[in-house]
Design an enzyme around this catalytic site. Structure first.
Site, PDB file in Angstrom:
ATOM      1  N   GLU A   1      -8.538   0.345  -2.834  1.00  0.00           N
ATOM      2  CA  GLU A   1      -9.335   0.367  -1.592  1.00  0.00           C
ATOM      3  C   GLU A   1     -10.247   1.569  -1.666  1.00  0.00           C
ATOM      4  OE1 GLU A   1      -7.085   0.840   1.959  1.00  0.00           O
ATOM      5  OE2 GLU A   1      -6.001  -1.004   1.610  1.00  0.00           O
TER       6      GLU A   1
ATOM      7  N   GLU B   1     -11.023  -9.361   3.333  1.00  0.00           N
ATOM      8  CA  GLU B   1      -9.698  -8.999   3.848  1.00  0.00           C
ATOM      9  C   GLU B   1      -9.870  -8.877   5.356  1.00  0.00           C
ATOM     10  OE1 GLU B   1      -7.222  -6.169   1.849  1.00  0.00           O
ATOM     11  OE2 GLU B   1      -6.396  -5.429   3.736  1.00  0.00           O
TER      12      GLU B   1
ATOM     13  N   HIS C   1      -3.565  -4.546   7.726  1.00  0.00           N
ATOM     14  CA  HIS C   1      -3.704  -3.392   8.623  1.00  0.00           C
ATOM     15  C   HIS C   1      -2.811  -3.552   9.850  1.00  0.00           C
ATOM     16  CE1 HIS C   1      -5.249   0.276  10.284  1.00  0.00           C
ATOM     17  NE2 HIS C   1      -5.895   0.465   9.155  1.00  0.00           N
ATOM     18  N   GLY C   2      -1.894  -2.626   9.988  1.00  0.00           N
ATOM     19  CA  GLY C   2      -1.024  -2.603  11.168  1.00  0.00           C
ATOM     20  C   GLY C   2       0.069  -3.661  11.156  1.00  0.00           C
TER      21      GLY C   2
ATOM     22  N   THR D   1      -6.735   6.526  10.049  1.00  0.00           N
ATOM     23  CA  THR D   1      -6.674   5.428   9.098  1.00  0.00           C
ATOM     24  C   THR D   1      -7.956   4.623   9.286  1.00  0.00           C
ATOM     25  OG1 THR D   1      -5.396   3.496   8.370  1.00  0.00           O
ATOM     26  CG2 THR D   1      -5.372   3.970  10.724  1.00  0.00           C
ATOM     27  N   THR D   2      -8.166   3.605   8.447  1.00  0.00           N
ATOM     28  CA  THR D   2      -9.386   2.811   8.561  1.00  0.00           C
ATOM     29  C   THR D   2      -9.430   2.179   9.949  1.00  0.00           C
ATOM     30  OG1 THR D   2      -9.013   2.302   6.246  1.00  0.00           O
ATOM     31  CG2 THR D   2     -10.755   1.081   7.347  1.00  0.00           C
TER      32      THR D   2
ATOM     33  N   HIS E   1       1.058   6.326   1.654  1.00  0.00           N
ATOM     34  CA  HIS E   1       1.831   7.323   2.404  1.00  0.00           C
ATOM     35  C   HIS E   1       2.998   7.914   1.618  1.00  0.00           C
ATOM     36  CE1 HIS E   1      -0.937   6.920   5.473  1.00  0.00           C
ATOM     37  NE2 HIS E   1      -0.578   5.712   5.872  1.00  0.00           N
TER      38      HIS E   1
ATOM     39  N   ARG F   1      -9.369   7.966  -0.942  1.00  0.00           N
ATOM     40  CA  ARG F   1     -10.289   8.408   0.114  1.00  0.00           C
ATOM     41  C   ARG F   1     -11.186   9.512  -0.399  1.00  0.00           C
ATOM     42  NH1 ARG F   1      -8.741   6.636   5.539  1.00  0.00           N
ATOM     43  NH2 ARG F   1     -10.417   8.023   6.173  1.00  0.00           N
TER      44      ARG F   1
ATOM     45  N   ASN G   1       0.856  -1.187   0.000  1.00  0.00           N
ATOM     46  CA  ASN G   1       0.000   0.000   0.000  1.00  0.00           C
ATOM     47  C   ASN G   1       0.900   1.247   0.000  1.00  0.00           C
ATOM     48  OD1 ASN G   1      -1.411   2.285   1.042  1.00  0.00           O
ATOM     49  ND2 ASN G   1      -3.083   0.937   1.629  1.00  0.00           N
TER      50      ASN G   1
ATOM     51  N   ARG H   1      -7.018  12.836   0.795  1.00  0.00           N
ATOM     52  CA  ARG H   1      -5.904  13.345   1.611  1.00  0.00           C
ATOM     53  C   ARG H   1      -4.541  12.849   1.131  1.00  0.00           C
ATOM     54  NH1 ARG H   1      -6.994  10.179   7.237  1.00  0.00           N
ATOM     55  NH2 ARG H   1      -9.022  11.124   6.958  1.00  0.00           N
ATOM     56  N   HIS H   2      -4.517  11.710   0.435  1.00  0.00           N
ATOM     57  CA  HIS H   2      -3.226  11.270  -0.102  1.00  0.00           C
ATOM     58  C   HIS H   2      -3.332  10.924  -1.588  1.00  0.00           C
ATOM     59  CE1 HIS H   2      -5.018   7.548   1.330  1.00  0.00           C
ATOM     60  NE2 HIS H   2      -4.634   7.704   2.586  1.00  0.00           N
TER      61      HIS H   2
ATOM     62  N   GLY I   1       1.206  -1.368   4.322  1.00  0.00           N
ATOM     63  CA  GLY I   1       1.588  -0.051   3.838  1.00  0.00           C
ATOM     64  C   GLY I   1       2.515   0.720   4.755  1.00  0.00           C
TER      65      GLY I   1
ATOM     66  N   HIS J   1      -5.590   3.585  -1.604  1.00  0.00           N
ATOM     67  CA  HIS J   1      -6.910   3.922  -1.068  1.00  0.00           C
ATOM     68  C   HIS J   1      -7.278   5.319  -1.569  1.00  0.00           C
ATOM     69  CE1 HIS J   1      -9.567   4.190   2.845  1.00  0.00           C
ATOM     70  NE2 HIS J   1     -10.228   4.514   1.755  1.00  0.00           N
TER      71      HIS J   1
HETATM   72  N1  PXP Z   1      -5.804  -3.057   4.278  1.00  0.00           N
HETATM   73  C1  PXP Z   1      -6.758  -2.096   4.372  1.00  0.00           C
HETATM   74  C2  PXP Z   1      -8.154  -2.465   4.006  1.00  0.00           C
HETATM   75  C3  PXP Z   1      -6.446  -0.789   4.789  1.00  0.00           C
HETATM   76  O1  PXP Z   1      -7.413   0.135   4.891  1.00  0.00           O
HETATM   77  C4  PXP Z   1      -5.101  -0.481   5.066  1.00  0.00           C
HETATM   78  C5  PXP Z   1      -4.732   0.915   5.439  1.00  0.00           C
HETATM   79  O2  PXP Z   1      -4.939   1.746   4.350  1.00  0.00           O
HETATM   80  C6  PXP Z   1      -4.142  -1.495   4.938  1.00  0.00           C
HETATM   81  C7  PXP Z   1      -4.525  -2.788   4.563  1.00  0.00           C
HETATM   82  C8  PXP Z   1      -2.694  -1.255   5.212  1.00  0.00           C
HETATM   83  O3  PXP Z   1      -2.536  -0.933   6.555  1.00  0.00           O
HETATM   84  P1  PXP Z   1      -1.135  -0.426   7.085  1.00  0.00           P
HETATM   85  O4  PXP Z   1      -0.861   0.873   6.401  1.00  0.00           O
HETATM   86  O5  PXP Z   1      -1.366  -0.286   8.555  1.00  0.00           O
HETATM   87  O6  PXP Z   1      -0.132  -1.475   6.729  1.00  0.00           O
END
Ligand code: PXP
Length: 239
Positions: free
Chosen positions: A69, A150, A190-191, A99-100, A10, A45, A7, A49-50, A213, A43
């Protein structure tokens, strides 16, 4: 092997901080693929924003596969139907969030999600729903015809103690097994970072793809995008 979707939101966050042309989002995507990523995720949005619309158009021309996304809002759905990326992952979106923050509540908006999933699938787009590992939501994802879920790994990633982490891994494992038994593909994200990704790879079965990401872009500041991706691919490969 589990696939890695990088991702690159950023990279665009940094660019938008100055409303400038650099760092170049397409270059970061190409370097990610050069480092062994299997795909690129962005993503779009609602508040832009990005990632900007022009990024999505350009990436979709130059990069394969692109995973978009997005929220299920009509404005963004229209863009996806026009661009036709390889994959779409529907996520919930609140304007104030950093973030989400949680998974999509599919069961609470079956009619709307069902409609968007069919519109996207009709264009040949592979559709995934970003959800928490909750039985009701996994069954709802199946019902609306999603190709993939996901699994939201954010609660796992934020868990402070080993026992809470293990509890969350168990929920993810049970969720993944349920989705697999229903014939729904499983991705996760995510995370995830250079410390916690290995446990997910080892203990959650059936994952086809991880979307990562923030941690990769953060590492890239010091070692470059290609190397940061290579380091993550090595963790996923060595599971
Ligand atoms: N998957 C989804 C659905 C997300 O919304 C995000 C954050 O944009 C990620 C994965 C990636 O998350 P991270 O940036 O925390 O790795």
């Amino acid at each position: 092997m589990i696939q890695l979707g990088v991702n690159i939101d950023h990279i665009a966050t940094l660019r938008q901080a100055r409303l400038a042309d650099e760092p170049d989002v397409l270059q970061s995507a190409l370097e990610s693929l050069g480092g062994g990523a299997h795909g690129i995720t962005v993503h779009l949005r609602e508040d832009r924003r990005h990632i900007q619309d022009k990024d999505v158009f350009l990436l979709n021309k130059k990069i394969f596969p692109l995973n978009l996304e997005m929220s299920a809002s009509s404005e963004i759905v229209k863009i996806a139907l026009r661009i036709k990326p390889e994959k779409v992952c529907l996520v919930p979106e609140k304007r104030q969030e950093l973030t989400t923050e949680g998974g999509l509540a599919v069961s609470k908006q079956m009619k709307q999600i069902d409609k968007v999933v069919s519109q996207l699938k009709k264009k040949g787009i592979v559709v995934s729903l970003f959800i928490d590992p909750i039985e009701k939501e996994i069954k709802a994802a199946k019902k609306v015809g999603a190709n993939y879920i996901e699994l939201h790994t954010g609660v796992y990633a934020n868990a402070k103690s080993k026992s809470n982490r293990n509890k969350e891994v168990k929920r993810l494992r049970i969720g993944s097994e349920l989705a697999y038994s229903l014939g729904v593909g499983v991705n996760a994200g995510h995370g995830l970072n250079y410390e916690n990704t290995q446990q997910i790879c080892q203990e959650v079965p059936y994952i086809e793809e991880l979307n990562i990401g923030h941690s990769i872009v953060a590492r890239a500041v010091f070692v470059g995008m290609k190397q940061a991706v290579k380091d993550m691919v090595r963790i996923i490969k060595n599971k």
